[in-house]
Design an enzyme around this catalytic site. Structure first.
Site, short mmCIF file in Angstrom:
data_model
loop_
_atom_site.label_atom_id
_atom_site.label_comp_id
_atom_site.label_asym_id
_atom_site.label_seq_id
_atom_site.Cartn_x
_atom_site.Cartn_y
_atom_site.Cartn_z
N HIS A 23 0.78 -1.49 -0.06
CA HIS A 23 -0.30 0.37 0.38
C HIS A 23 1.17 1.25 0.22
O HIS A 23 2.17 1.32 0.58
CB HIS A 23 -1.24 0.49 1.20
CG HIS A 23 -1.82 -0.74 1.04
ND1 HIS A 23 -1.83 -1.61 2.47
CD2 HIS A 23 -2.22 -2.09 0.91
CE1 HIS A 23 -2.92 -2.62 2.90
NE2 HIS A 23 -3.61 -2.91 1.51
N TYR A 65 5.86 2.64 13.44
CA TYR A 65 5.85 3.35 12.27
C TYR A 65 5.43 4.62 12.80
O TYR A 65 4.15 4.95 13.14
CB TYR A 65 5.33 3.18 10.72
CG TYR A 65 4.08 2.67 11.43
CD1 TYR A 65 2.81 2.69 10.19
CD2 TYR A 65 3.18 1.38 10.95
CE1 TYR A 65 1.64 2.89 10.53
CE2 TYR A 65 1.83 0.75 11.31
CZ TYR A 65 0.86 1.68 10.78
OH TYR A 65 0.38 1.36 10.79
#
Length: 457
Positions: free
Chosen positions: A61, A124
């Site tokens: 993605h 992240y």
């Protein structure tokens, strides 16, 4: 730090401190990482993905934001495919993520992760909050075109059907376009010149975005842009004295809102100011001269400067005596010369002309060369002149006797007519601009070229 075949995708080797109890690392240390070349991408959110089994595989993605990925426990195989429009579209890079190895992923690069151990977690940082209307690009995990060498075969992995088969192949992917430059005030003299220099920019006028309406500014799709060039302004200096509300709205309130937008979306903001922020008592204006505006127009522009300075990535370009494609002093003098009129022109205001195409070129130079942010003075070069001297040169270029233009003082000129206070001296020091490698063209040859292009009559 290590670069990769995917432009902007960086592998970061982290300093992990170990002892018998385990390990510790600074997962993101802004000052150190920026010093080593990692972009200061302004993270706003921290996410953790926990994966119970080895072989858990997340789809490719490409989100419309940047991220910094690092393992918290276990190991993971990372695969990245560039899904951005450009020459690197389809470029692939893979690396094993461990506590010692992290990756910075720029916007538009498709990322996928496959865990190599049970109970693997990775964290992240992202610089935008997730939103349901975000535009993603995606790619099938088993696309033979990119041929990612998965350590654990996909048939043996925990993976969703959509990520495995339903996402498009590379040949079917619509590349994610880069963020664009937005030019505001595109219908004015400077705006027209900017459209020539930035042909790929989205140039809008008041009919598309009314800067006097703060709600319109706030609802604009800012995430599609990385640079705002604000050439919109109320420039009717004399009329401004009786129109404080509208002038302040466009010249001060709107730039303040744009500064807020630039902070929130990490954009570069270019804003144009004027010699009218000074009272004109100094013969030569340097960038660090204290603001001392005389009238409403100058006060509104000075207020804008103070607001724009709050945007981390900003350029304030002060300019003077603008001449471009539209109504301006030079065009007016040429028309008077052609019609046989002999005007009076003030001879006690001094400065340099700034041609709009030169100001647009300087803007592009500062952006293209990553010049230091801040305030710059921009005009054409050459000896300062008075307005009367400019008018006489225009008359000469049109074949008229320069002495057909008569001198008048500013006080005498405005004795029987309303007018805003004007700075006597508008000449800018240009050394700071020259230090960036940009040296403006001399005003007199530029004036001759401009006048030669004007139609007669």
């Amino acid at each position: 730090m290590q670069t990769t075949p995917v432009p902007g995708l960086l592998v970061v080797h982290l300093d992990v401190r170990e002892d018998p109890r385990g390990w510790f690392k600074e997962n993101w240390q802004r000052e150190k990482m920026v010093a080593h070349g990692v972009p200061d991408f302004g993270p706003v959110q921290n996410n953790i993905s926990f994966n119970g089994r080895a072989g858990t595989t997340r789809g490719i993605h490409a989100e419309p934001w940047d991220k910094f990925v690092s393992v918290g426990s276990g190991r993971a195989f990372g695969a990245w495919v560039d899904l951005r429009a450009g020459d690197s579209f389809g470029a692939v890079f893979t690396v094993e993520l461990t506590p010692w190895v992290a990756v910075f992923v720029p916007r538009g690069v498709g990322n996928s992760f496959q865990t190599l151990e049970d109970a693997t977690s990775y964290t992240y940082l992202v610089n935008e909050h997730w939103r349901p209307d975000a535009s993603y690009a995606a790619l099938a995990l088993d696309d033979p075109t990119v041929a990612i060498p998965w350590p654990i075969p996909l048939a043996q992995s925990e993976v969703s059907a959509k990520d495995l088969h339903d996402n498009p192949r590379l040949a079917e992917v619509v590349p994610m376009p880069p963020r664009r430059t937005l030019v505001l005030g595109a219908d004015g003299q400077l705006g027209r010149a900017l459209r020539e220099v930035f042909p790929d920019a989205h140039a809008v006028g008041r009919s598309e975005l009314d800067l006097s309406d703060l709600d319109e500014i706030r609802s604009w799709p800012w995430s599609e842009y990385d640079t705002i060039i604000n050439a919109a302004a109320w420039t009717a200096v004399d009329a401004a004295e009786d129109q404080r509300g509208p002038v302040w709205s466009v010249n001060a309130s709107a730039p303040a809102e744009l500064a807020s937008v630039a902070r929130d979306f990490r954009m570069t903001l270019v804003h144009y100011s004027t010699d009218y922020v000074f009272d004109g008592t100094r013969p030569l204006h340097a960038e660090d001269e204290p603001l001392s505006p005389l009238g409403i127009y100058g006060q509104s522009k000075a207020a804008a400067e103070l607001a724009i300075a709050g945007a981390p990535r900003h350029f304030i370009l002060r300019t003077s005596w603008l001449v471009g494609d539209g109504a301006n002093f030079v065009r007016t003098m040429a028309a008077l010369a052609d019609r046989g009129v002999s005007p009076q022109v003030v001879d006690d205001q001094f400065g340099r002309l700034t041609f709009a195409d030169e100001l647009a070129r300087a803007t592009k130079h500062l952006l293209d060369t990553s010049s230091p942010f801040g305030t710059y003075h921009v005009s054409n070069s050459g000896e300062p002149t008075s307005w009367c001297e400019v008018a006489r040169e225009v008359f000469r270029l049109r074949g008229r006797d320069p002495q057909d233009v008569s001198e008048v003082s500013t006080v005498e000129y405005f004795r029987d007519r309303p007018g805003a206070p004007r700075p006597r001296h508008s000449t800018f020091a240009l050394e700071k601009l020259a230090d960036t490698g940009f040296r403006p063209a001399d005003a007199l040859p530029a004036l001759a070229a401009y006048v030669a292009e004007l139609p007669r009559g």
